[in-house]
Write a protein that holds these residues in place. Structure first.
Motif, short mmCIF file in Angstrom:
data_model
loop_
_atom_site.label_atom_id
_atom_site.label_comp_id
_atom_site.label_asym_id
_atom_site.label_seq_id
_atom_site.Cartn_x
_atom_site.Cartn_y
_atom_site.Cartn_z
N THR A 219 0.93 2.33 -14.44
CA THR A 219 -0.49 2.77 -14.68
C THR A 219 -0.95 3.19 -15.88
O THR A 219 -0.60 5.40 -15.43
N THR A 220 -1.29 3.69 -16.91
CA THR A 220 -2.32 4.15 -17.09
C THR A 220 -3.52 4.69 -17.16
O THR A 220 -4.37 5.92 -17.88
N THR A 221 -3.89 3.77 -16.02
CA THR A 221 -5.64 4.75 -15.11
C THR A 221 -4.97 6.35 -14.64
O THR A 221 -6.58 6.41 -14.83
N LEU A 222 -4.57 6.54 -14.03
CA LEU A 222 -3.91 7.83 -13.66
C LEU A 222 -3.64 8.66 -14.59
O LEU A 222 -2.00 8.36 -15.10
N ASP A 223 -3.65 10.35 -14.65
CA ASP A 223 -2.54 10.92 -15.22
C ASP A 223 -1.55 11.27 -14.53
O ASP A 223 -1.44 10.83 -13.38
N ASP A 224 -0.63 12.13 -15.11
CA ASP A 224 0.68 12.77 -14.11
C ASP A 224 0.36 13.15 -12.29
O ASP A 224 0.54 12.91 -12.06
N TYR A 225 -0.62 14.34 -12.98
CA TYR A 225 -1.31 14.57 -11.04
C TYR A 225 -1.71 13.46 -10.40
O TYR A 225 -1.19 14.10 -9.02
N GLN A 226 -2.50 12.67 -10.47
CA GLN A 226 -3.31 11.97 -10.13
C GLN A 226 -2.36 10.92 -9.59
O GLN A 226 -1.88 10.47 -8.42
N ARG A 227 -1.19 10.52 -10.62
CA ARG A 227 0.16 9.65 -9.91
C ARG A 227 0.67 10.18 -8.43
O ARG A 227 1.17 9.68 -7.33
N ASP A 228 0.50 11.46 -9.36
CA ASP A 228 2.10 12.48 -8.19
C ASP A 228 1.39 12.39 -6.53
O ASP A 228 1.93 12.11 -5.83
N ASN A 229 -0.24 12.56 -6.92
CA ASN A 229 -0.99 12.93 -5.67
C ASN A 229 -1.17 11.50 -4.72
O ASN A 229 -0.76 10.81 -3.58
N VAL A 230 -1.25 9.82 -5.39
CA VAL A 230 -1.17 8.97 -5.18
C VAL A 230 0.31 8.63 -4.49
O VAL A 230 0.37 8.49 -3.35
N MET A 231 1.45 8.96 -5.01
CA MET A 231 2.74 8.80 -5.06
C MET A 231 2.90 9.43 -3.62
O MET A 231 3.60 9.03 -1.82
N GLU A 232 2.94 10.50 -3.08
CA GLU A 232 3.03 11.55 -1.83
C GLU A 232 1.89 11.46 -1.13
O GLU A 232 3.16 10.74 0.18
N PHE A 233 0.86 10.27 -1.74
CA PHE A 233 -0.25 9.86 -0.32
C PHE A 233 0.58 8.72 0.16
O PHE A 233 0.93 8.24 1.43
N MET A 234 1.49 7.89 -0.47
CA MET A 234 1.95 6.57 -0.21
C MET A 234 3.41 7.40 0.53
O MET A 234 3.28 6.38 1.28
N GLN A 235 3.75 8.13 0.36
CA GLN A 235 5.27 8.95 0.62
C GLN A 235 4.86 8.87 2.21
O GLN A 235 5.31 9.73 3.26
N GLY A 236 3.01 9.63 2.62
CA GLY A 236 3.27 10.33 3.85
C GLY A 236 2.60 11.47 3.74
O GLY A 236 2.96 12.12 4.92
N LYS A 237 3.76 12.38 2.29
CA LYS A 237 3.40 13.78 2.35
C LYS A 237 1.94 14.35 2.48
O LYS A 237 2.08 15.28 2.32
N GLU A 238 1.02 13.29 2.31
CA GLU A 238 -0.88 14.03 1.88
C GLU A 238 -1.24 13.71 3.19
O GLU A 238 -0.81 13.03 3.62
N SER A 239 -2.64 14.52 2.96
CA SER A 239 -3.01 14.44 4.58
C SER A 239 -3.96 13.56 4.03
O SER A 239 -4.40 12.63 3.34
N MET A 240 -4.62 12.53 5.23
CA MET A 240 -5.71 11.68 5.38
C MET A 240 -7.73 12.29 4.20
O MET A 240 -8.15 11.46 4.34
N GLN A 241 -7.54 14.44 4.12
CA GLN A 241 -8.19 14.69 4.29
C GLN A 241 -8.40 14.09 2.34
O GLN A 241 -9.26 14.24 1.98
#
Length: 186
Positions: A86-108
């Motif tokens: 996607t071009t909607t997200l910048d690199d930081y946002q993309r990394d956050n979403v990917m980490e979240f999908m892999q279970g590395k980010e918290s519910m917060q």
């Protein structure tokens, strides 16, 4: 009369040539239109699949982290592909979403992630709507071109028929005039 016959024969050739060119143009346009439609159908199906996957992910995320974690691995893989492209997200946002999908980010961070996914969903739905509009415009343009070429072919065919008839009449007149001249000289 001989000059008229020669002119008619040349005009006949010209009309036959323009009719053939119009037929070829029409065939090329139909072939191109079919190819464009195939590409649209494939792209629209892909976009619809992506939209459905994104809606499923947003729905699961809205129910809580447990429901999101339980989405199928094929759906997760599709979402990861969508997010990474996607071009909607910048690199930081993309990394956050990917980490979240892999279970590395918290519910917060799920609210922030949901916002990003919703933004992506809106963009994908907009892209699909634009593609549908473009397809409708292409269909309309093709129909107009096809109608114009059909009219051109019909006009050339009509001209060929009338010139052929006149050419035959002139040929008969030439023969009759020649016979009359021979009779007069005899």
């Amino acid at each position: 009369l001989k000059a008229e016959k020669a002119q008619l024969e040349q005009e006949l050739k010209d009309h036959q040539s323009s009719r053939e060119t119009a037929k070829q143009d029409q065939e090329k346009a139909a072939s191109l239109r079919a190819k464009e439609n195939e590409e649209f159908v494939a792209a629209a199906a892909d976009m619809s699949t992506n939209i459905a996957a994104m809606k499923g992910a947003i729905s699961a995320l809205a129910k809580g982290l447990g429901a999101f974690v339980q989405i199928s691995s094929s759906q997760k893989a599709l979402l990861q592909r969508i997010v990474s492209g996607t071009t909607t997200l910048d690199d930081y946002q993309r990394d956050n979403v990917m980490e979240f999908m892999q279970g590395k980010e918290s519910m917060q961070s799920s609210g922030e992630i949901m916002g990003m996914l919703k933004a992506m969903l809106e963009e994908m739905e907009g892209d699909l709507a634009t593609a549908k509009k473009d397809e409708a415009t292409a269909v309309s343009g093709f129909e107009e071109l096809s109608a114009a070429k059909s009219a051109e072919i019909a006009s050339a065919t009509s001209a060929i028929e009338s010139k052929s008839k006149r050419s035959g009449e002139v040929a008969v007149e030439v023969v009759q005039t020649k016979d009359d001249l021979e009779d007069t000289n005899a």
